[in-house]
Design an enzyme around this catalytic site. Structure first.
Site, PDB file in Angstrom:
ATOM      1  N   ASP A  31     -48.943  20.376 -66.634  1.00  0.00           N
ATOM      2  CA  ASP A  31     -48.948  19.772 -65.469  1.00  0.00           C
ATOM      3  C   ASP A  31     -48.766  18.178 -65.607  1.00  0.00           C
ATOM      4  O   ASP A  31     -48.111  17.115 -65.278  1.00  0.00           O
ATOM      5  CB  ASP A  31     -50.218  19.928 -65.011  1.00  0.00           C
ATOM      6  CG  ASP A  31     -50.872  21.514 -64.600  1.00  0.00           C
ATOM      7  OD1 ASP A  31     -49.877  22.016 -64.655  1.00  0.00           O
ATOM      8  OD2 ASP A  31     -52.210  21.509 -64.563  1.00  0.00           O
ATOM      9  N   ARG A  49     -52.662  22.297 -60.986  1.00  0.00           N
ATOM     10  CA  ARG A  49     -53.964  21.969 -59.787  1.00  0.00           C
ATOM     11  C   ARG A  49     -54.097  21.584 -58.997  1.00  0.00           C
ATOM     12  O   ARG A  49     -54.248  21.413 -58.100  1.00  0.00           O
ATOM     13  CB  ARG A  49     -54.905  22.603 -61.408  1.00  0.00           C
ATOM     14  CG  ARG A  49     -56.525  22.381 -60.345  1.00  0.00           C
ATOM     15  CD  ARG A  49     -57.421  22.566 -61.322  1.00  0.00           C
ATOM     16  NE  ARG A  49     -57.501  23.830 -62.239  1.00  0.00           N
ATOM     17  CZ  ARG A  49     -58.060  25.015 -61.318  1.00  0.00           C
ATOM     18  NH1 ARG A  49     -58.464  25.229 -61.004  1.00  0.00           N
ATOM     19  NH2 ARG A  49     -57.838  25.782 -62.856  1.00  0.00           N
ATOM     20  N   GLU A  66     -49.399  25.526 -56.872  1.00  0.00           N
ATOM     21  CA  GLU A  66     -50.642  26.546 -57.314  1.00  0.00           C
ATOM     22  C   GLU A  66     -51.913  25.133 -56.893  1.00  0.00           C
ATOM     23  O   GLU A  66     -52.693  25.854 -55.939  1.00  0.00           O
ATOM     24  CB  GLU A  66     -50.777  26.981 -58.732  1.00  0.00           C
ATOM     25  CG  GLU A  66     -51.062  25.797 -59.643  1.00  0.00           C
ATOM     26  CD  GLU A  66     -52.138  27.411 -60.884  1.00  0.00           C
ATOM     27  OE1 GLU A  66     -52.056  28.192 -61.129  1.00  0.00           O
ATOM     28  OE2 GLU A  66     -51.889  25.658 -62.128  1.00  0.00           O
TER      29      GLU A  66
END
Length: 410
Positions: A151, A196, A267
């Protein structure tokens, strides 16, 4: 004097773990060949259980082979040393035990002078908890971490290990998935990318994919091979507001004119809306030991697929996730170079007793250094105002992103 070091990898996979293990072993073999090395199996789980590999002369000799592989040869797990209830439930500590003390005592029993943790913000904040406990209780042990997360969302690390490779691999995955665009009429493809709270990987994956798209010199639209059909038509990240109605109107025109729509979706994009809807319906929101929503259970890609399928009058919908394909890849050259810079410094810091997480410090001129554990935090947002990102959106007809404030997970 350092006589014995231990390694562990933890959290989710990223395309750097195997290479980082190799880099640490190679560096110790080069500058301190007499130092013993062990590697705890499955991260903090192996540490609590005292389960480890021994780095033998044969392993040292063949360490470079690990660079050819993704995943982690020594194994990962998601273990939080301050979540005693979860650890008791999993049989890793006994009721009433302080897991930090159990871990510290195990390190002492195993004769470890230096612990190298290779993981993301959860791994390194757990390492920070352990380092603080060791310091407060006079344990003579140095903890040196390496920042792993696809990420790229660790504060204040400029570039997390493995993130470049994950973007490149996700773009390669997308080439085959987007090739499905004419497997039916009015096709909607959603490429769900890991991320996330941070949209960096989704944006970087889209950028890498479009670099490939722009490199194609010849298209044959007369027989259906058009750049427009192979393009990305929307990129959604957690940091930007998604105006569903406006996007539906824009993408309906794309569907009508081009015949298909492809969306790159982080996501975590729109997650608050999905959670609110679940809670409104009285559904339990599944969470992991760290309190994070289990995204595989919530399934944002499917949720957005359902929403847009109705709005765009799609006749066929495909939702595909590149995360597991990307995160277990072997490191690309850019990551190999960065990882070796970090592992070299990690060993040098360890040998002189300097703790911290190795990375380019964004708050200190991007200098590669050992960053104090108490400065390490997760959830670094992707800067949606960066020119390369806004320019990419403009070329696909998507309006400039509007920042959105996220409610913290609980």
């Amino acid at each position: 004097m350092v006589q014995k070091v231990a390694l562990l990898t933890a959290g989710g996979f990223a395309p750097c773990l195997s290479t980082a293990v190799a880099g640490l072993i190679e560096r110790y073999t080069e500058v301190a060949p007499d130092v013993e090395i062990i590697a705890y199996k499955h991260g903090y789980q192996g540490l609590l259980k005292g389960d480890y590999f021994t780095v033998t002369p044969e392993v040292r000799q063949n360490a470079k082979v690990l660079e050819q592989f993704g995943g982690s040869p020594i194994g990962n797990s998601r273990v939080k040393l301050t979540n005693a209830k979860d650890l008791v439930k999993r049989g890793l500590v006994d009721e009433g035990d302080n897991p930090l003390k159990v871990a510290a005592d195990r390190l002492v029993e195993d004769g470890v002078d230096v612990l190298h943790t290779i993981g993301g913000d959860d791994t390194n904040t757990t390492a920070a908890d352990l380092a603080a406990f060791l310091h407060e209780n006079k344990y003579e042990l140095t903890v040196v971490g390496l920042p792993k997360t696809i990420d790229n969302d660790v504060i204040p690390i400029k570039q997390s290990l493995g993130a470049w490779t994950a973007a490149e691999q996700g773009a390669g995955f997308a080439r085959n998935i987007v090739g499905e665009h004419n497997s039916g009429s009015r096709m909607l493809i959603i490429h769900e990318v890991m991320g996330r709270n941070c949209g960096w990987l989704t944006a970087a994956t889209a950028q890498k994919y479009r670099e490939w798209l722009d490199s194609v010199e010849t298209w044959v639209p007369e027989i259906g091979l058009s750049k427009e059909a192979w393009d990305v038509h929307a990129v959604y990240v957690p940091e930007a507001e998604i105006d569903l109605a406006a996007e539906a109107e824009r993408l309906t025109k794309v569907m009508d004119e081009v015949g298909n729509v492809t969306i790159f979706l982080s996501e975590g994009a729109g997650l608050e809306s999905i959670i609110a809807e679940m809670e409104k319906q009285g559904q339990e929101v599944p969470r992991d030991p760290f309190g994070h929503v289990k995204l595989d259970k919530v399934n944002p890609g499917a949720w957005f697929g359902d929403q847009f399928a109705k709005l765009l009058k799609a006749e066929k919908v495909m939702v595909q996730k590149s995360g597991y394909y990307s995160r277990a890849a072997a490191s690309n050259q850019a990551d190999l170079d960065l990882i070796h810079q970090c592992t070299d410094l990690a060993v040098d810091c360890a040998l002189r007793g300097e703790p911290g997480v190795i990375g380019e410090d964004e708050e200190n001129g991007d200098v590669l250094s050992a960053i104090a554990f108490d400065r390490i935090k997760g959830g670094k947002p992707f800067d949606i105002g960066q020119p390369w990102f806004t320019e990419m959106l403009s070329t696909i007809g998507q309006p400039a992103p509007v920042a959105v404030q996220h409610a913290p997970e609980h």
